[in-house]
Motif scaffolding. Structure first.
Motif, PDB file in Angstrom:
ATOM      1  N   LYS A  50     -10.542   6.762  16.000  1.00 28.60           N
ATOM      2  CA  LYS A  50     -10.097   7.048  14.703  1.00 28.60           C
ATOM      3  C   LYS A  50     -10.359   8.406  14.301  1.00 28.60           C
ATOM      4  O   LYS A  50      -9.507   9.030  13.564  1.00 28.60           O
ATOM      5  CB  LYS A  50     -11.005   6.027  13.818  1.00 28.60           C
ATOM      6  CG  LYS A  50     -10.446   6.125  12.393  1.00 28.60           C
ATOM      7  CD  LYS A  50     -10.998   5.226  11.489  1.00 28.60           C
ATOM      8  CE  LYS A  50     -10.697   5.224  10.023  1.00 28.60           C
ATOM      9  NZ  LYS A  50     -11.138   4.329   9.095  1.00 28.60           N
TER      10      LYS A  50
ATOM     11  N   GLU B 104      -0.640  -4.134   3.537  1.00 27.44           N
ATOM     12  CA  GLU B 104      -1.258  -2.759   3.992  1.00 27.44           C
ATOM     13  C   GLU B 104      -0.545  -2.426   5.083  1.00 27.44           C
ATOM     14  O   GLU B 104      -0.304  -3.007   6.242  1.00 27.44           O
ATOM     15  CB  GLU B 104      -2.826  -2.949   4.294  1.00 27.44           C
ATOM     16  CG  GLU B 104      -3.684  -3.094   2.707  1.00 27.44           C
ATOM     17  CD  GLU B 104      -5.141  -2.815   3.242  1.00 27.44           C
ATOM     18  OE1 GLU B 104      -5.839  -1.904   2.944  1.00 27.44           O
ATOM     19  OE2 GLU B 104      -5.544  -3.675   3.910  1.00 27.44           O
ATOM     20  N   ARG B 105      -0.307  -1.415   5.220  1.00 28.21           N
ATOM     21  CA  ARG B 105       0.316  -0.555   6.658  1.00 28.21           C
ATOM     22  C   ARG B 105      -0.107   0.858   6.313  1.00 28.21           C
ATOM     23  O   ARG B 105       0.279   1.614   5.507  1.00 28.21           O
ATOM     24  CB  ARG B 105       1.941  -0.748   6.561  1.00 28.21           C
ATOM     25  CG  ARG B 105       2.639  -0.180   7.929  1.00 28.21           C
ATOM     26  CD  ARG B 105       1.900  -1.191   9.165  1.00 28.21           C
ATOM     27  NE  ARG B 105       2.710  -0.943  10.260  1.00 28.21           N
ATOM     28  CZ  ARG B 105       3.476  -1.749  10.925  1.00 28.21           C
ATOM     29  NH1 ARG B 105       4.028  -2.818  10.592  1.00 28.21           N
ATOM     30  NH2 ARG B 105       4.076  -1.259  12.140  1.00 28.21           N
ATOM     31  N   ASP B 106      -0.826   1.350   7.410  1.00 28.48           N
ATOM     32  CA  ASP B 106      -1.515   2.816   7.352  1.00 28.48           C
ATOM     33  C   ASP B 106      -1.007   3.836   8.569  1.00 28.48           C
ATOM     34  O   ASP B 106      -1.147   4.912   8.467  1.00 28.48           O
ATOM     35  CB  ASP B 106      -2.973   2.889   7.288  1.00 28.48           C
ATOM     36  CG  ASP B 106      -3.544   1.862   6.157  1.00 28.48           C
ATOM     37  OD1 ASP B 106      -2.975   1.874   5.349  1.00 28.48           O
ATOM     38  OD2 ASP B 106      -4.739   1.485   6.521  1.00 28.48           O
ATOM     39  N   ASP B 107      -0.372   3.131   9.673  1.00 25.83           N
ATOM     40  CA  ASP B 107       0.183   4.006  10.506  1.00 25.83           C
ATOM     41  C   ASP B 107       1.431   3.467  11.441  1.00 25.83           C
ATOM     42  O   ASP B 107       1.714   2.133  10.927  1.00 25.83           O
ATOM     43  CB  ASP B 107      -1.057   4.321  11.569  1.00 25.83           C
ATOM     44  CG  ASP B 107      -0.738   5.404  12.339  1.00 25.83           C
ATOM     45  OD1 ASP B 107       0.035   6.213  12.286  1.00 25.83           O
ATOM     46  OD2 ASP B 107      -1.884   5.943  12.835  1.00 25.83           O
TER      47      ASP B 107
ATOM     48  N   GLY C  95       1.000  -1.108  -0.030  1.00 26.64           N
ATOM     49  CA  GLY C  95       0.019   0.142  -0.064  1.00 26.64           C
ATOM     50  C   GLY C  95       0.763   1.425  -0.070  1.00 26.64           C
ATOM     51  O   GLY C  95       1.585   1.366   0.917  1.00 26.64           O
TER      52      GLY C  95
ATOM     53  N   ARG D 177       1.545   4.786   0.566  1.00 25.49           N
ATOM     54  CA  ARG D 177       1.180   6.072   1.567  1.00 25.49           C
ATOM     55  C   ARG D 177       2.484   7.021   1.701  1.00 25.49           C
ATOM     56  O   ARG D 177       3.429   6.686   1.371  1.00 25.49           O
ATOM     57  CB  ARG D 177       0.932   5.571   2.919  1.00 25.49           C
ATOM     58  CG  ARG D 177       0.142   4.339   3.171  1.00 25.49           C
ATOM     59  CD  ARG D 177      -1.391   4.589   2.887  1.00 25.49           C
ATOM     60  NE  ARG D 177      -2.188   3.796   3.118  1.00 25.49           N
ATOM     61  CZ  ARG D 177      -2.645   3.094   2.086  1.00 25.49           C
ATOM     62  NH1 ARG D 177      -2.217   3.021   1.015  1.00 25.49           N
ATOM     63  NH2 ARG D 177      -3.529   2.015   2.477  1.00 25.49           N
TER      64      ARG D 177
ATOM     65  N   HIS E 157      -3.831  -2.085  11.128  1.00 25.10           N
ATOM     66  CA  HIS E 157      -2.950  -1.891   9.820  1.00 25.10           C
ATOM     67  C   HIS E 157      -1.778  -0.966  10.287  1.00 25.10           C
ATOM     68  O   HIS E 157      -1.092  -0.359   9.657  1.00 25.10           O
ATOM     69  CB  HIS E 157      -3.726  -0.998   8.718  1.00 25.10           C
ATOM     70  CG  HIS E 157      -4.599  -1.699   8.001  1.00 25.10           C
ATOM     71  ND1 HIS E 157      -5.417  -1.246   6.808  1.00 25.10           N
ATOM     72  CD2 HIS E 157      -5.464  -2.843   8.252  1.00 25.10           C
ATOM     73  CE1 HIS E 157      -6.235  -2.129   6.396  1.00 25.10           C
ATOM     74  NE2 HIS E 157      -6.219  -3.228   7.370  1.00 25.10           N
TER      75      HIS E 157
ATOM     76  N   VAL F 195      -4.880   4.955  -1.853  1.00 24.28           N
ATOM     77  CA  VAL F 195      -6.126   5.271  -1.458  1.00 24.28           C
ATOM     78  C   VAL F 195      -6.677   6.438  -2.279  1.00 24.28           C
ATOM     79  O   VAL F 195      -6.188   7.438  -2.433  1.00 24.28           O
ATOM     80  CB  VAL F 195      -6.190   5.630   0.098  1.00 24.28           C
ATOM     81  CG1 VAL F 195      -7.645   6.317   0.351  1.00 24.28           C
ATOM     82  CG2 VAL F 195      -5.664   4.934   1.030  1.00 24.28           C
TER      83      VAL F 195
ATOM     84  N   ASN G 133      -7.384  10.153  -1.568  1.00 28.56           N
ATOM     85  CA  ASN G 133      -5.987  10.863  -1.342  1.00 28.56           C
ATOM     86  C   ASN G 133      -5.303  11.303  -2.328  1.00 28.56           C
ATOM     87  O   ASN G 133      -4.339  11.839  -2.355  1.00 28.56           O
ATOM     88  CB  ASN G 133      -5.306   9.870  -0.188  1.00 28.56           C
ATOM     89  CG  ASN G 133      -5.935   9.903   1.062  1.00 28.56           C
ATOM     90  OD1 ASN G 133      -6.965  10.505   1.426  1.00 28.56           O
ATOM     91  ND2 ASN G 133      -5.538   9.153   2.053  1.00 28.56           N
TER      92      ASN G 133
END
Length: 461
Positions: free
Chosen positions: A350, A254-257, A11, A13, A227, A35, A38
């Motif tokens: 969130k 997926e890694r979002d944070d 993913g 970002r 994630h 995404v 974004n």
């Protein structure tokens, strides 16, 4: 059903853009997913442009369509997703089997936004609505659509189908492709007692466009699909079980944070590759892509659409659940109240996290008081769909004295921040005003949602 071979992806970002480019240059990443909301079609990030120049496929991944919701998908949202697919030269686009908003004309109540993906009840009404919404989306998009199974903390009462059976009939009736998230299968195993292997056995594996893998954590018997943590062994075991049954065209991390080091990202990708390489599934022949909508099963295109009554029944149920989660109305009958509380707090947390990213000055000014103040604010001010507006309203809430007691330095800094973003306006010591008008406090939303609660009670069976 025709698919492009994708390989191993990650993913994309902004926070890890340089790491993703380095992984692609080293041959450890074949494609990326961004995404959709974004990405601006007219001003693509330089990193994505460089990746495309290297021949790396970029797939837009939408999060706001709400195809599992009671309303038909908005033409503007579909057009925006189509523009991103064209701008990125994507072979397909992806979204979720979820609802993200409620209320409105179908319920005669105020509109609500979840700010998160919420599960669709696996009922005939919900499936009929989802299938019609999917066909609308397929007709509006220039490339095939794939839909992702989501993770859930709560289960709907009186469901009529298993997840596998629900997905299988969806594919049969619409020809839509699937994005199978094995981390979400694991989440639903822990939180809802659903067997991931039974779900895999029921899936139409020929329809899988690609696979998601992600990390999470368990707390008090609940699995949180964050994630933001390393991929656990349990999720890799579900991935291995899938690759024993089939060999999907692609798999993506997926890694979002809480992004790890470049070396840790590379290590997680290597672990995923080892599982895929060890799989015994037979890789299908991959024919050239044919642009446009994926073909539905024979006879599927003539299936009847959802009735207005089915949409209204679904709207009432979804709005009642969403209102309990974000507006403090009573929990609908049949739901686990403890789990609803966990989900409600997770949604508020969130929301606080996203506002902190949109307006990082707020947690800097308020320090440790930011999160508890925001959680108090979220209880009385449901999310309206815009995080920048949310940040301004939260600042006004704190300046109005309802977000706890803060020293004069904090108050001055927060007032200056609010002035800068709202334009010049007189700010009394206790209640900020805009052109002489007092900011709306919690009283206005509470009246709105009391009326909504009464409307829902009168219409629910």
């Amino acid at each position: 059903m025709e698919h492009s071979y994708l390989g191993t992806g990650i993913g994309w970002r902004p926070e890890i853009a340089a790491a993703v480019e380095a992984l692609a240059e080293a041959g450890r990443v074949d494609w990326v997913e961004a995404v959709a909301e974004n990405v601006c079609p007219g001003a693509l990030p330089d990193s994505l442009l460089r990746l495309r120049e290297r021949g790396v496929t970029v797939v837009p991944h939408g999060v706001s369509l709400g195809l599992g919701g009671a309303e038909r998908p908005g033409a503007d949202r579909l057009a925006a997703l189509a523009q991103r697919a064209q701008a990125l030269g994507a072979p397909l686009v992806t979204e979720h089997i979820a609802f993200v908003r409620g209320g409105g004309e179908l319920t005669g109540s105020a509109r609500l936004e979840a700010g998160h993906l919420l599960p669709v009840p696996r009922t005939r009404d919900a499936l009929d609505v989802l299938c019609e919404n999917v066909r609308i989306a397929q007709d509006a998009l220039p490339v095939p659509l794939a839909l992702e199974n989501i993770a859930a903390l709560v289960a709907w009462p009186d469901e009529e189908m298993s997840e596998g059976a629900f997905l299988a009939e969806l594919v049969e009736r619409t020809g839509v492709r699937l994005l199978i998230d094995v981390a979400n299968l694991h989440t639903n195993h822990v939180n809802r007692g659903e067997d991931p292997l039974a779900a895999l056995d029921a899936l139409p594996v020929h329809a899988i466009a690609y696979v998601h893998v992600a990390g999470g954590f368990e707390k008090d018997g609940v699995w949180h699909d964050s994630h933001a943590h390393p991929v656990p062994e349990a999720v890799l075991e579900v991935l291995a079980a899938l690759y024993e049954r089939a060999c999907p065209p692609g798999v993506l991390l997926e890694r979002d944070d809480d992004f790890p080091s470049d070396g840790e990202l590379a290590g997680e990708l290597a672990a995923i590759r080892r599982v895929v390489d060890a799989g015994t599934g037979v890789r299908p022949e991959v024919p050239p892509d044919v642009p446009g909508r994926a073909a539905a099963a024979p006879g599927a295109s003539g299936a009847a659409g959802a009735s207005g009554a089915a949409r209204q029944r679904l709207a009432l149920r979804q709005t009642a659940l969403l209102s309990a989660l974000v507006a403090g109305t009573p929990v609908p009958e049949g739901f686990d109240r403890t789990r609803i509380g966990v989900q409600s707090r997770a949604l508020a947390a969130k929301r606080a996290g996203v506002v902190a990213k949109v307006a990082p000055e707020l947690p800097e000014i308020l320090g440790a008081a930011y999160r508890p103040a925001f959680l108090r604010y979220a209880v009385v001010r449901p999310f309206a769909g815009g995080y920048r507006r949310d940040a301004l309203d939260f600042a006004a809430y704190v300046l109005d004295g309802r977000g706890g007691t803060h020293g004069p330095t904090v108050t001055r800094q927060l007032a200056a921040w609010w002035r800068e973003r709202s334009g010049p306006a007189p700010l009394p010591a206790r209640r900020p005003r805009l052109r002489g008008r007092v900011f709306p406090g919690p009283r206005q939303p509470s009246h709105v949602f009391i009326r909504m609660r009464d409307t829902l009670r009168s219409k629910l069976p």
